[in-house]
Design an enzyme around this catalytic site. Structure first.
Site, PDB file in Angstrom:
ATOM      1  N   ASN A 194       0.839  -1.197   0.000  1.00 43.74           N
ATOM      2  CA  ASN A 194       0.000   0.000   0.000  1.00 43.74           C
ATOM      3  C   ASN A 194       0.877   1.252   0.000  1.00 43.74           C
ATOM      4  O   ASN A 194       2.016   1.222   0.452  1.00 43.74           O
ATOM      5  CB  ASN A 194      -0.875   0.013   1.267  1.00 43.74           C
ATOM      6  CG  ASN A 194      -1.862   1.175   1.280  1.00 43.74           C
ATOM      7  OD1 ASN A 194      -2.434   1.517   0.233  1.00 43.74           O
ATOM      8  ND2 ASN A 194      -2.050   1.790   2.441  1.00 43.74           N
ATOM      9  N   HIS A 196       0.606   4.949   1.667  1.00 39.91           N
ATOM     10  CA  HIS A 196      -0.182   5.824   2.529  1.00 39.91           C
ATOM     11  C   HIS A 196       0.378   7.233   2.421  1.00 39.91           C
ATOM     12  O   HIS A 196       1.588   7.435   2.479  1.00 39.91           O
ATOM     13  CB  HIS A 196      -0.163   5.347   3.975  1.00 39.91           C
ATOM     14  CG  HIS A 196      -1.005   6.217   4.872  1.00 39.91           C
ATOM     15  ND1 HIS A 196      -2.385   6.210   4.807  1.00 39.91           N
ATOM     16  CD2 HIS A 196      -0.677   7.145   5.786  1.00 39.91           C
ATOM     17  CE1 HIS A 196      -2.859   7.097   5.669  1.00 39.91           C
ATOM     18  NE2 HIS A 196      -1.842   7.685   6.272  1.00 39.91           N
TER      19      HIS A 196
END
Lengths: 288, 288, 288, 288
Positions: A194, A196
């Site tokens: 991911n 962020h």
């Protein structure tokens, strides 16, 4: 490091013990493998041993089909090694999940076009249609799974079937704005990356640029990490930052932040593809 | 890496060849040495092999007095290895050369005071008296060798005698504004660290900040390097940069530049003291 | 910007309104002041107007003793301006508070020696004796106020009397390891600069490097801020970061962190001394 | 800064003189313009005055069609001001020149898609066909002008006609590997932005990454600049750098360099589009 056409990459974790490096290098040498690259690290505070070993397959005497069983037989059980073997000519299959923001997806497509990575971008999954035309103009399959509270579990199951069907090795969340369930993240443990949009652990969760602006920070950041059940709390792979000032509005934070988000995400994908990452507890060893 | 009290550090260069890493790790293992850290690098473009090997001396069976001869006997001549052996409890003796600018000297004194380095700062040499009181307030011997065209050769000989007398292992030029002669630099090959106040190879020589300002650069830099006969052209050890803008005058460049000069110089000294640097041609391998 | 020997610096905050900049520049122009530098900023989200105006005093017609009252008379009350006037030849009086760590103090002394700042370092206050000899070798007064739970309030009163006695304008906490009481911080509102050894708001409080290491971050930071009653939550003035990796122990974090702590603290002090900072709520405007 | 829908942006250079800022702010104020942003800079070493003034058009009393002549009439000739007036709702027309490398073009297309810039990307010109499909998949006109020694002058004339026909305001060289003739660069003075893949002035010309690798630098850079007749010597707009190490081959330099090339080029385009750049001699003032 540029390397010869075919080589093996062995990643090893073990409790530290005298002789591990000597044992492994000797094992490879006796089987005819020329060591091209070796990085080894002992975490003194926790007693962990971490190693990445790359060897040339030219004169290596173990057939590829037998190498894993050779490793199983050769490595003594009492070394308690966990290892992973990969080959330079393996070609990983990647899926990208996206929502509306396009900058990370464009950046990935740009690297695919430039041949920067040995990867097949096999599939893009989104909960919206808005990036479909970009994906399809590059000839990438684009599947829409709309998500709402009622259908989330069912849709995740369908997404997993889709990933299985396309034999996906790892998933990149390129500003995908849905939280994945624990069963999903556990199935792809250390295989979902991911990005962020904050300098974690500052500002987890949604709207980090708004929070950063409110706090009056002078630098903003982006963090790529493997996804775990706890939101934005998985092992960090790469981070970077950019300066901001009182002149920057929240919109400026968002705009400037995009540039580091896409670069940091790409660095994490590169390290993952080159088998340079070992996860140890909630931290990563990212070999150079 | 924090390490156990006593360990050996072996730095090796050789023409690349199959089995070098396995040979070295096996050699150390058989002698009872537990490998704590290993970094190895093959420069494919030039076929060079570089290795840094650290092992624990606790159960190591070769007495320290015999280790060099053991290495000489054990390593086959046809491996053409050049190696250097050091010990974690060796304490290098450093001399600092300075002129008028004090920021690098203060920074070095600050690290000495904090115990950041395992080093004896035995001697400060200058061609001016202006930093004498700082040095002496910290109890460091300060010797003045004034330099002019007529006396340069004689003074350099006197400086070398002084360095010999104090058994100096390496010299740090902390904004020392004299060019050392070729005979001096050759005597201390790979043992004189300079800080140059530009992002080399841009702006070698004097007044780099003036040149940088004139060119209208948006970033300025500092470079530490081993000194060779050619001015500002030796192997680079570390570099860093800082942003500037149209608001900055030459004086601002000089002031901002000081902050990176002292940090970059300290990084180079640290790497040197930890035996992390190998010089290969006009480049350095600086292990992590 | 290098500037002429004598000039005035006016800092202004006000609710935004048409004509403020034109009013102020016109006011200075009519009084014979040549504007050397002007920076102006409107925070659209909160409607705040911020300005820093520098003018040459050579042909300025208002005597220095009358300038403040001239400003009070000239600026209409309904503009609701808060302003602060300073002169380039004012010389601020600074006190440094320290405990045991010496790197920030050395760095400040280095800049004092180099004449980098127009400041009088009049006093060093500590709760320990360990930095006394460094301070006194530079001729700086060093006062020890030992602090424990029982005597804290009394000692703070004594410290304040000491600051008053030395006519201290602002205080720098150079890794001072005591929390100041609310009454102390309120007395020196926007006049106490602290350096915190993390990238705030991540890791406030004690042992931030330990927390950062445990979280497995890839970058560590330092933040300077004005001290308020809430610990490590005051308006941030400057921040910077440095990369770390799995190779770095907590001790390496601490060592690397020192380099950014001292640089970030110095940047904050510079901005404060040049009257470039306006505090707005819990954020700062730091003019370039 | 986020700004109201319609505003005027005035860029001014002049020989410095008392009262210029007051004059300009007063002039705008009297015509009903509310100053939203003002940055002003005096280059003391050369006596140049630079100003960027932004005002709200809501209550501004001069019709847009008359503003230029109003400025001409209002500004006294003996102020020797050179000025340029733009409006926030002007929409510049940009042409991109490219050859084979796609990363800068993708990055530009990504920003176009995200709506990051108020610009019309009207035309892509290349000397090769290889990026045609990317361009056309995004609906951008792509024109091929093959260049060889014999046809260069003729083709440049044809390219200029093409730029004229599409009313192009400025040209971006997104790793365009042809040198433009002096007559071309003079026609588009301060309107051609190039990205050079080195930290200028180090390594101008071709193959800078090879030269940087040979020199053993520890940081590589990218520089965007306005194109002038002398190759890679025009006024620098933006620069950035990235760390490299002994582990990096020339190919790694090239790959890592792409990330800063595209970011630095985008920063230069942004500053150009926001009318934040003034060229002064061979340097730029880039307002914040």
């Amino acid at each position: 490091m540029s390397q010869t056409p075919e080589y093996a990459i062995l990643l090893v974790c073990a409790p530290d013990k005298k002789g591990l490096t000597a044992f492994l290098t000797d094992m490879v040498y006796r089987a005819g493998g020329n060591i091209l690259d070796l990085q080894q690290h002992v975490d003194n505070s926790e007693g962990g041993f971490f190693l990445r070993l790359v060897w040339d397959l030219n004169d290596f005497q173990i057939p590829r089909a037998d190498t894993e069983s050779w490793l199983n037989k050769t490595i003594p059980a009492d070394m308690h090694m966990r290892w992973r073997l990969n080959y330079s000519d393996d070609r990983a299959r990647m899926a990208v999940f996206a929502t509306r923001e396009s900058h990370c997806l464009y950046d990935i497509l740009s690297r695919i076009h430039a041949g920067e990575w040995d990867v097949d971008l096999s599939l893009i999954i989104s909960n919206h249609a808005c990036l479909q035309s970009i994906a399809e103009s590059q000839g990438i399959l684009y599947k829409i799974f709309t998500i709402d509270k009622a259908n989330k579990a069912t849709q995740e199951q369908a997404m997993i079937r889709c990933l299985d069907e396309h034999r996906i090795d790892f998933v990149v969340l390129a500003r995908y704005m849905q939280v994945l369930s624990q069963s999903f993240t556990e199935k792809y443990r250390d295989r979902i990356i991911n990005i962020h949009h904050s300098f974690l652990p500052a500002f987890p969760g949604s709207k980090p640029y708004h929070s950063a602006h409110l706090r009056g920070v002078k630098i903003i950041g982006a963090s790529s990490h493997y996804v775990t059940a706890e939101l934005d709390a998985g092992p960090i792979i790469a981070q970077d930052v950019i300066s901001v000032s009182h002149l920057d509005t929240v919109d400026d934070f968002i705009r400037k932040g995009r540039d580091i988000e896409k670069i940091v995400l790409a660095r994490a994908i590169s390290a993952h593809l080159q088998h340079k990452i070992l996860v140890s507890g909630n931290r990563t060893v990212v070999f150079y």
